[in-house]
Each structure stands twice: as structure tokens, then as C-alpha cells.
Design a protein around this motif. Structure first.
Motif, mmCIF file in Angstrom:
data_model
loop_
_atom_site.group_PDB
_atom_site.id
_atom_site.type_symbol
_atom_site.label_atom_id
_atom_site.label_comp_id
_atom_site.label_asym_id
_atom_site.label_seq_id
_atom_site.Cartn_x
_atom_site.Cartn_y
_atom_site.Cartn_z
ATOM 1 N N CYS A 367 15.995 69.568 22.284
ATOM 2 C CA CYS A 367 15.121 68.396 22.260
ATOM 3 C C CYS A 367 15.452 67.535 23.483
ATOM 4 O O CYS A 367 16.524 66.920 23.557
ATOM 5 C CB CYS A 367 15.323 67.620 20.953
ATOM 6 S SG CYS A 367 14.068 66.370 20.649
ATOM 7 N N TYR A 368 14.555 67.519 24.437
ATOM 8 C CA TYR A 368 14.793 66.839 25.719
ATOM 9 C C TYR A 368 14.143 65.459 25.700
ATOM 10 O O TYR A 368 12.952 65.315 25.400
ATOM 11 C CB TYR A 368 14.225 67.694 26.843
ATOM 12 C CG TYR A 368 14.194 67.038 28.202
ATOM 13 C CD1 TYR A 368 15.354 66.520 28.773
ATOM 14 C CD2 TYR A 368 12.998 66.951 28.913
ATOM 15 C CE1 TYR A 368 15.321 65.923 30.024
ATOM 16 C CE2 TYR A 368 12.961 66.372 30.167
ATOM 17 C CZ TYR A 368 14.121 65.851 30.715
ATOM 18 O OH TYR A 368 14.087 65.257 31.955
ATOM 19 N N ASN A 369 14.958 64.492 26.047
ATOM 20 C CA ASN A 369 14.455 63.121 26.144
ATOM 21 C C ASN A 369 14.466 62.736 27.618
ATOM 22 O O ASN A 369 15.505 62.396 28.183
ATOM 23 C CB ASN A 369 15.327 62.166 25.331
ATOM 24 C CG ASN A 369 14.733 60.774 25.238
ATOM 25 O OD1 ASN A 369 13.860 60.399 26.021
ATOM 26 N ND2 ASN A 369 15.213 59.989 24.281
ATOM 27 N N ASN A 371 12.863 60.283 29.089
ATOM 28 C CA ASN A 371 12.791 58.827 29.168
ATOM 29 C C ASN A 371 11.504 58.430 28.459
ATOM 30 O O ASN A 371 10.901 59.245 27.763
ATOM 31 C CB ASN A 371 12.819 58.314 30.613
ATOM 32 C CG ASN A 371 13.449 56.923 30.704
ATOM 33 O OD1 ASN A 371 13.341 56.131 29.781
ATOM 34 N ND2 ASN A 371 14.122 56.636 31.816
ATOM 35 N N SER A 372 11.057 57.238 28.677
ATOM 36 C CA SER A 372 9.845 56.801 27.969
ATOM 37 C C SER A 372 8.629 57.660 28.322
ATOM 38 O O SER A 372 7.673 57.755 27.562
ATOM 39 C CB SER A 372 9.554 55.331 28.291
ATOM 40 O OG SER A 372 9.410 55.157 29.694
ATOM 41 N N TRP A 373 8.695 58.291 29.498
ATOM 42 C CA TRP A 373 7.566 59.141 29.918
ATOM 43 C C TRP A 373 7.428 60.364 29.034
ATOM 44 O O TRP A 373 6.321 60.788 28.696
ATOM 45 C CB TRP A 373 7.777 59.558 31.382
ATOM 46 C CG TRP A 373 6.838 60.644 31.846
ATOM 47 C CD1 TRP A 373 5.494 60.526 32.033
ATOM 48 C CD2 TRP A 373 7.172 61.993 32.143
ATOM 49 N NE1 TRP A 373 4.956 61.718 32.447
ATOM 50 C CE2 TRP A 373 5.981 62.648 32.536
ATOM 51 C CE3 TRP A 373 8.371 62.712 32.147
ATOM 52 C CZ2 TRP A 373 5.947 63.990 32.909
ATOM 53 C CZ3 TRP A 373 8.328 64.038 32.520
ATOM 54 C CH2 TRP A 373 7.142 64.681 32.894
ATOM 55 N N SER A 375 9.586 61.775 25.720
ATOM 56 C CA SER A 375 10.723 61.731 24.803
ATOM 57 C C SER A 375 10.563 62.780 23.715
ATOM 58 O O SER A 375 9.438 63.125 23.320
ATOM 59 C CB SER A 375 10.829 60.337 24.174
ATOM 60 O OG SER A 375 9.667 60.035 23.419
ATOM 61 N N ASP A 376 11.723 63.271 23.261
ATOM 62 C CA ASP A 376 11.749 64.257 22.181
ATOM 63 C C ASP A 376 10.793 65.414 22.450
ATOM 64 O O ASP A 376 9.876 65.710 21.675
ATOM 65 C CB ASP A 376 11.397 63.589 20.844
ATOM 66 C CG ASP A 376 12.421 62.562 20.433
ATOM 67 O OD1 ASP A 376 13.574 62.663 20.915
ATOM 68 O OD2 ASP A 376 12.084 61.656 19.657
ATOM 69 N N ASN A 396 15.164 61.575 33.355
ATOM 70 C CA ASN A 396 16.575 61.909 33.200
ATOM 71 C C ASN A 396 16.856 63.375 33.568
ATOM 72 O O ASN A 396 16.001 64.258 33.411
ATOM 73 C CB ASN A 396 17.022 61.672 31.753
ATOM 74 C CG ASN A 396 16.952 60.215 31.364
ATOM 75 O OD1 ASN A 396 17.139 59.330 32.221
ATOM 76 N ND2 ASN A 396 16.686 59.950 30.102
ATOM 77 N N LYS A 398 18.305 67.032 33.134
ATOM 78 C CA LYS A 398 18.625 67.998 32.081
ATOM 79 C C LYS A 398 19.256 69.214 32.736
ATOM 80 O O LYS A 398 18.620 69.919 33.515
ATOM 81 C CB LYS A 398 17.383 68.444 31.302
ATOM 82 C CG LYS A 398 17.719 69.435 30.184
ATOM 83 C CD LYS A 398 16.631 70.469 30.010
ATOM 84 C CE LYS A 398 17.112 71.629 29.170
ATOM 85 N NZ LYS A 398 18.065 72.501 29.860
ATOM 86 N N GLN A 425 3.397 67.208 30.128
ATOM 87 C CA GLN A 425 3.194 66.311 28.999
ATOM 88 C C GLN A 425 2.372 66.948 27.886
ATOM 89 O O GLN A 425 2.666 66.760 26.707
ATOM 90 C CB GLN A 425 2.503 65.020 29.466
ATOM 91 C CG GLN A 425 3.434 64.005 30.097
ATOM 92 C CD GLN A 425 2.718 62.729 30.425
ATOM 93 O OE1 GLN A 425 1.722 62.735 31.145
ATOM 94 N NE2 GLN A 425 3.218 61.608 29.916
ATOM 95 N N CYS A 635 13.773 68.670 17.671
ATOM 96 C CA CYS A 635 12.871 67.520 17.646
ATOM 97 C C CYS A 635 12.147 67.396 16.307
ATOM 98 O O CYS A 635 10.951 67.062 16.245
ATOM 99 C CB CYS A 635 11.849 67.586 18.778
ATOM 100 S SG CYS A 635 12.564 67.662 20.427
#
Length: 727
Positions: A367-369, A371-373, A375-376, A396, A398, A425, A635
Motif C-alpha cells: 500500500c503506497y502512500n 502523498n495527498s496526490w 494515497s493508499d 514520496n 518508494k 491515478q 490498502c
């Protein structure tokens, strides 16, 4: 020379003496053995029967004939038709039944035999094979027979009833010259004369430890060697069976016995089991199965070869592995609307491509976060994303985490580029791969399992540029399938003449994806990339692969082909980093699988209606496996990671529509489930599956299944059609 004394002869010259048979005087001469030269006949005048001898009736000089020795007028005697004059007849050697002959070597009679033959006309050198040379002589139980090879070896001859036989053993493995055997019998004069000869061919053995078949065709002997598929070490006490089920009195190991040997055996310390048969049972194409405790079974279906090597794979190999983590350095920059990223791959092999599954080259998801762009977001763990700005949003980092890597040497390959942020996205992994523009590549050689501290922070520098110089188009792909075009490199084949391109360790250098080809099966992809064969990639060879499959099983036109894969490999490109145009138009059709008890069937892999035609496959391979599913959460959603454990591997001819799994004898490993297992009785979340592959060996024209080397499959395959289902 080994001989058997006795008698029983026929005087061949008597056959042409047409009137002596009715010659009463000769009839009273038991064999003229006491008639040295008719000297005991004072004259034929005292031979009462000569008076009735029609042919002698015209012979007026017989009245004064003191002895036939001076009788020149017998020449016109029709009864002595074979005698020009009795001057040469010292004992009527031409008379039927006259055995003893003095002074006339042409009258020494050899016995007449009915037949001379061998039980096995071909012996595999160094294999322990044995043939019997048999002389049949009905009514002549006491002949003197000798047999001698062209090397001067005398064979021990054994009488049995009205036949005589000797065993001929296979020569050493270094000799493949035919063996001729001269067969002689004692004649009526006590001298040996030839009554025939036979020739036995000698075939070379199956050399080395590679799995496959060689030697002579099956004819009374079979040698089976069973080896560990990973280490090639002999497996002692392995189980071997010839045929579909156990028969306790299948084979006759000695001509003096009746069939009393089973068609099953255990291997010795060298991993070898041998079978010998002088009946007609072990003759022609035979199904061969081997297994051992802790191993999967292996079967060759109806193969006509007598020297066999089988490799067994461990059901649970339990090999040590490690995972590596790190970064991919020097990724290319993209626009503000693009994400730069890369993938880390381990070495790939042809077996993985044959059974192509995208999950096999991608690690479990995490589950990759970002950032706000973003998340999860579930993302394959072998993808690397550096810290970067996408528009006004900082993403961020990874790090990548590899798939589990076995101990030993590996080439850790990094390949990177750019993909649209919008695709990341909202798209699937398939959409991301389709939209990814690969630009840089790099490699790090790593020996896994020897460094201390594990595999953390193992960074791969992307030092080489990729050139977008390959187009890939095609037709005839399975309807509505996803098509992958892959440019591959082979690390090993150029440096090793024994390896064909694609047989060594492989890596990906370029990828194109058509998410759905539609009903027509056509596609056109551009800008596939290659790397120059220089620097860290010096000495590589190029090949191209196209794979048609259903990433989404629900998109398949029928559930029967949802697990199907059709693959084409172009291994003889003849061009390098300059690129070129690829056309794939002769896919093998996907198969429909069916099973009825222990009989497994698959539809024939005919070519799809494209511009080319691959023809029928050469080999079919079936894998019976235990599928173990591990459920994990990403996630908030459950994901499944699947591993497969081998239970049985079967190889058969490509044109064979189906095969029946042999029935294992009681006491063999997993015999209660006929070599498989009961998923309800295991601790894992598992099921039994089978996959079936039809394989075209396009680089091996004239392929003969009876001389198959299983290495030829990854070495020479050009087309594969596979499907899978549950048992």
C-alpha cells in the motif's frame, strides 16, 4: 568355441539322385557306410536288385563288372544321374541317407536348421542390454553348434529342446560398431561348417545427465536413470514403472524361464533401474514413469527408446531465498505531468515465458502512500518511485523490494522511464505498462546469500540509454486478448556456442502492450526499446517475444480459454541495437482442456487464421501441481499471492490428442491419491491444478520425439499455446 555335441544331418547331394531312392540294392545298404567302393559287390551281376534296376537294365556290362570302380558304362545310368561315372562315387555319397563319406569333402553333410534369429537386433552400448541368438532345428535335439563374434569371442551355446541359443551382451559405451556373429555346426565328417550369420547393430547411449531419451528403440531392454532435477545427483531407491499399471509377471528375463519379473523396479545407488525381457512384452513404444519420496513424478508417454534419463523436482524444494531493497539511480526526468519510475527485475528464463504470468515477474503489492496526490495506492513492490514533484505536489520515495531471490549469482536489472500521472491515478497496472516510456537501463551483478547484513540499500544505476527503434505488429492473436511485445536480451548465449539465443539468462529491455486486440486479433505497437551491446551489456544477443493472454479473465470470450496463453519467440533476429520491424502472425490457437478420470485431453493447437502458419506442435507438456494461495491485505483489500508445487510432469508427442495418467502401485509415494494429494487434508489454502502446453520446436526441423532431449524445449521452441484449470 562353445559347442553342443550330437547328430542329425541331411545329405544334400542325395536330393539330386532321382533313381537311387528306388534302387533296391541301395535300400538294403543302410548307408553304404560298409560299402567302401562297392568292393563287397563281386559284381553288380550278384546284386539281385540290379536285375530289377530299371536304369541298370540297359547296362549290359554290369555282368562282368568286378567293381563299380571300373564301370564306365554306368555313365548313362539314369538312376545315377548325378554320377558322371562311379569312379568318383566311392560310397554312393549322393545316395539319401549316406552319411559317412571317405575322401569326398563335398559329401560332408551339414545339418539343416529351420531358422536363425536374434531377439534384439540393436544393443545400446554400455547399457547392460542383452540379445539372444537362437537357432531353431525341429527334430534335431543333439546338434553341435558354435557361435563366434567378429571380435573372436566365443559365445556359450545352450540347448533347449529343439533350439540352441547364446547371449550377446552390449559392448562398452565407447564402441558403436555393429557386431556380426558367425554360426557353425558340425557336419557328418566331424568338421565345422557355416550354417548362417547374424548382425546386431550397436547404438550410442544417452550421454550426460540431461533428461531425455536415446539408445536403440525398445526391444527387450530398458535402462532408466533417475536424477534430482536441481542437483543432477542420482536418486537411490526411486520407483520406476514401464506401462500404465503394475504387472508382476510382465517380463521373461531368461530364455530358460517363464515371465516372472515385474514391470516395476527400484533404482540403485547410481539412480539406475534396468529391465530385461525375452518375451514380446517389452517391445515398441512404452510409457515410462519415475518417482521418489519427496519428489514429483515424471512420465514420458509412449516413447520408443531404451536409454532414458528422467529428472525429478522436489515437491517443496525449500531453497533459501533473500529479498533485496534499494533505489534505481539516474532515472530520466519527465514533464511536470509525468511520473518517473522504474522496475527492478531478476533474471528471467524461457520456462517463465512459456508459462507466462505477469504476476511471476512482479512482486507482491504493497500500500503506497505517495502523498495527498496519491494515497493508499496498491503497487507492485518491485517498482521504484523516487521522491519528485508532480506539478505542485511532492511525491514520496518508494524503494523497490525484489521478488524472493535464490542464493547464487544474479543480474539485478533496473529499467526506468516516465508515465502519465493521470494514468497512474486512474489506470490499472496493465494501463501503466502500456503507457510507460522506457528510457534508461542498468544492471548490478550480485551474489545473493554471501553478503552479511542482508540485501538492504542495493542500488542499481541506470547507466545506459535505451533507443526506441523497434516496431511490433501482428494478426491472428486470440480474440480480445492482451498482447505484450517484449524485446529481450540473453546474457549467456553469445559466449557459449552450446546455447541458443534465449536459452540463457534473459532480461527485458523493451515493452509494448496492446490492452485489447479485438475480434480480429490485429495490433500495431511502436517505440519498443533496445540497448546497445556494449559497456555492461557487451556480448548480449537479442530476441523478441510476443505473448497473447487475458490479464482480466472476465474479458476472455469463453471461460474455457480465460487462462490461455499463446506465445511466439523470434530467436534468430540477426540484428542488434539498430532495431527493426517485428511481425507476429502465426499464433497457436488457445486450447480447451478436459478431463475424464485419469485421462487428460486438450484441443489441437492449430494455427490461428493469421498470415503465417505454425503448424501442429511437436511436444505437449502437462504439469499437475498443488496451488497454494496466501491471502494478504493491501490498502484494505485482500490480495492473493500464489505459489505452485509440482506433483507430476508428463511429456507426450505433440500430435497425441490425450493421455491417461498411469496407475501407481500401492506403497509408492502418494499412491493413495495416485501421485497427487487431497487438498482437504493439507494445512494450506490450496487446490490441485493442471496446465497443458503445446510446444512447437521451430528451430529443430525434423524433431523426433523418440530421441527427445528435454533441454531441446527451451533451446528450440518458437511457439507455445498453454492453458490451465483445476483438477
Amino acid at each position: 568355441m562353445s559347442t553342443i555335441d550330437g547328430g542329425g544331418f541331411e545329405d544334400s547331394s542325395g536330393a539330386s539322385d532321382v533313381s537311387d531312392a528306388s534302387d533296391a540294392s541301395d535300400a538294403s545298404d543302410v548307408s553304404d557306410a560298409s560299402d567302401v567302393s562297392d568292393a563287397s559287390d563281386v559284381s553288380d551281376a550278384s546284386d539281385v536288385s540290379d536285375a530289377s534296376d530299371v536304369s541298370d537294365a540297359s547296362d549290359v556290362s554290369d555282368a562282368s563288372d568286378v567293381s563299380d570302380a571300373s564301370d564306365t558304362s554306368d555313365a548313362p545310368d539314369a538312376g545315377d544321374a548325378s554320377d558322371v561315372s562311379d569312379t568318383t562315387d566311392t560310397g554312393d555319397a549322393s545316395d539319401a541317407g549316406d552319411v559317412s563319406v571317405t575322401g569326398d569333402s563335398s559329401g560332408c553333410a551339414l545339418p539343416v536348421v529351420d531358422d536363425i534369429y536374434v531377439t534384439n537386433a540393436c544393443l545400446t552400448a554400455g547399457s547392460g542390454a542383452r540379445s539372444a541368438i537362437i537357432v531353431e532345428a525341429q527334430g534335431q535335439a543333439y546338434l553341435t553348434i558354435s557361435m563366434t563374434t567378429n571380435a573372436g569371442d566365443s559365445l556359450a551355446v545352450t540347448p533347449t529342446g529343439n533350439s540352441y541359443y547364446a547371449y550377446l551382451d552390449a559392448p562398452a559405451a565407447t564402441s558403436v560398431a555393429p557386431i556380426s556373429v558367425s554360426i557353425e555346426a558340425m557336419d557328418s565328417c566331424g568338421e565345422y561348417g557355416s550354417i548362417g550369420d547374424v548382425t546386431v547393430d550397436v547404438a550410442p547411449p544417452l550421454n550426460g545427465n540431461g533428461a531425455g531419451a536415446g539408445g536403440c528403440q525398445v526391444g527387450g531392454h530398458m535402462r532408466v536413470k533417475v536424477l534430482d532435477g536441481a542437483t543432477l545427483a542420482p536418486i537411490n531407491d526411486a520407483y520406476v514403472m514401464l506401462g500404465q499399471s503394475q504387472v508382476l509377471n510382465a517380463y521373461q528375463e531368461d530364455l530358460a524361464s517363464t515371465p516372472n519379473e515385474a514391470n516395476t523396479a527400484r533404482t540403485n545407488a547410481q539412480g539406475v533401474a534396468e529391465f530385461l525381457d525375452f518375451s514380446d512384452t517389452l517391445d515398441g513404444a512404452t510409457t515410462i514413469t519415475a518417482g521418489a519420496i519427496g519428489y514429483a513424478y515424471s512420465t514420458l508417454v509412449e516413447i520408443n527408446a531404451s536409454d532414458i534419463v528422467l529428472h525429478l523436482d522436489k515437491v517443496q524444494p525449500n531453497l533459501p531465498t533473500e529479498t533485496y531493497t534499494g533505489a534505481l539511480n539516474h532515472l530520466p526526468d519527465g514533464s511536470l505531468s509525468e511520473v518517473k519510475a522504474g522496475l527492478m527485475f531478476d533474471d528471467i528464463n524461457m520456462e517463465q515465458l512459456m508459462d507466462f504470468n505477469l504476476d511471476s515477474i512482479l512482486a507482491d503489492s504493497i500500500c503506497y502512500n505517495a502523498n495527498s496526490w496519491l494515497s493508499d495506492f496498491p503497487l507492485s513492490d518491485n517498482i521504484y518511485i523516487p521522491q519528485q514533484w508532480v506539478g505542485a505536489i511532492r511525491v514520496n520515495e518508494k524503494k523497490y523490494t525484489s521478488i524472493p531471490l535464490g542464493h547464487g549469482a544474479h543480474n539485478l536489472l533496473g529499467i526506468g522511464g516516465n508515465v502519465s500521472a493521470a494514468t497512474v491515478q486512474s489506470g490499472s497496472i496493465l494501463d501503466m505498462l502500456a503507457g510507460f516510456a522506457f528510457k534508461k537501463i542498468g544492471v548490478k551483478s550480485q551474489v545473493v546469500g554471501v553478503s552479511s547484513g542482508g540485501g538492504n540499500n542495493v542500488n542499481v544505476g541506470l547507466s545506459e540509454s535505451l533507443a526506441a527503434n523497434v516496431t511490433c505488429s501482428g494478426s491472428g492473436a486470440p480474440a480480445d486478448s492482451n498482447v505484450f511485445c517484449m524485446m529481450m536480451g540473453d546474457w549467456d548465449s553469445a559466449a557459449n556456442p552450446a546455447l541458443a539465443p534465449g536459452e540463457g539468462r534473459l532480461f527485458l529491455m523493451g515493452l509494448g502492450v496492446e490492452p485489447e486486440v479485438g475480434a480480429g486479433g490485429t495490433f500495431a505497437l511502436s517505440n519498443l526499446t533496445t540497448v546497445a551491446a556494449s559497456g555492461p551489456f557487451a556480448g548480449i544477443e537479442y530476441l523478441a517475444v510476443s505473448v497473447a493472454s487475458y490479464f482480466d479473465a472476465d474479458a476472455a470470450p469463453s471461460p474455457d480459454v480465460a487462462g490461455g496463453v499463446s506465445l511466439i519467440v523470434k530467436r534468430d533476429l540477426g540484428w542488434g541495437a539498430g532495431g527493426g520491424n517485428l511481425v507476429f502472425d502465426d499464433y497457436l490457437a488457445l486450447q480447451t482442456l478436459s478431463r475424464n478420470g485419469q485421462t487428460f485431453s486438450a484441443s489441437a493447437a492449430n494455427a490461428q487464421p493469421g498470415a503465417g502458419a505454425a503448424g501442429l506442435a511437436d511436444v505437449r507438456r502437462t504439469l499437475l501441481r498443488q496451488r497454494v494461495d496466501r491471502v494478504y491485505n493491501v490498502c484494505g483489500d485482500d490480495k492473493i499471492s500464489t505459489t505452485y508445487r509440482p506433483l507430476w510432469t508428463i511429456h507426450a508427442r505433440g500430435d497425441q490428442a490425450d493421455f491417461t495418467l498411469p496407475t501407481l502401485p500401492g506403497g509408492w509415494p502418494r499412491a493413495a491419491y495416485n501421485g497427487l494429494l487431497d487438498p482437504a487434508a493439507t494445512a494450506e489454502n490450496d487446490a490441485l491444478t493442471w496446465s497443458h502446453s503445446m510446444i512447437k520446436l521451430g528451430l529443430l526441423p525434423g524433431f523426433d520425439f523418440d530421441t527427445i532431449q528435454l533441454r531441446q524445449i527451451p533451446q528450440s521452441l518458437t511457439h507455445v499455446s498453454s492453458n490451465a484449470g483445476n483438477l
